[in-house]
Scaffold this motif. Structure first.
Motif, PDB file in Angstrom:
ATOM      1  N   VAL A  62     -14.279  -5.126 -24.323  1.00  0.00           N
ATOM      2  CA  VAL A  62     -14.532  -6.258 -24.783  1.00  0.00           C
ATOM      3  C   VAL A  62     -12.917  -6.999 -24.094  1.00  0.00           C
ATOM      4  N   THR A  63     -13.157  -7.817 -23.702  1.00  0.00           N
ATOM      5  CA  THR A  63     -11.716  -8.749 -22.809  1.00  0.00           C
ATOM      6  C   THR A  63     -11.618 -10.319 -24.065  1.00  0.00           C
ATOM      7  N   CYS A 117     -13.691  -4.617 -34.473  1.00  0.00           N
ATOM      8  CA  CYS A 117     -14.800  -5.007 -33.811  1.00  0.00           C
ATOM      9  C   CYS A 117     -16.062  -3.372 -33.921  1.00  0.00           C
TER      10      CYS A 117
END
Length: 88
Positions: free
Chosen positions: A6-7, A27
């Motif tokens: 995930v960015t 996360c």
């Protein structure tokens, strides 16, 4: 096993650091919890299907999730959405 990346922006990182002790742990926990909920939903649908149709239920969680997809008791969200998009 799949790896999910995930960015987020620097601002989003700061916000997540404000909200959690460890962004990575948060996360990981969010993804694992959502997968657990989906697993329970899939197995519940499989059990209902197998009971209604006299089908033997596979042994073990991994086998049950696989069986649910094989019997088309469930489908991926992508395939459901793509099918709905194809319908006029």
């Amino acid at each position: 096993m799949a790896n999910v990346t995930v960015t987020v922006t620097d601002t989003q990182t700061k916000c997540l650091e404000y909200a959690s002790y460890s962004v990575q742990d948060w996360c990981n926990n969010a993804i694992h919890e959502r997968a657990r909920i989906a697993q329970e939903e899939i197995i519940s649908k499989l059990v209902a299907y197998c009971n209604a149709n006299g089908v033997a239920i596979a042994t073990g969680v991994d086998a049950q999730v696989t069986q649910a997809f094989s019997l088309k008791v469930v489908a991926t969200a992508k395939s459901i959405q793509d099918s709905a998009s194809d319908t006029p």
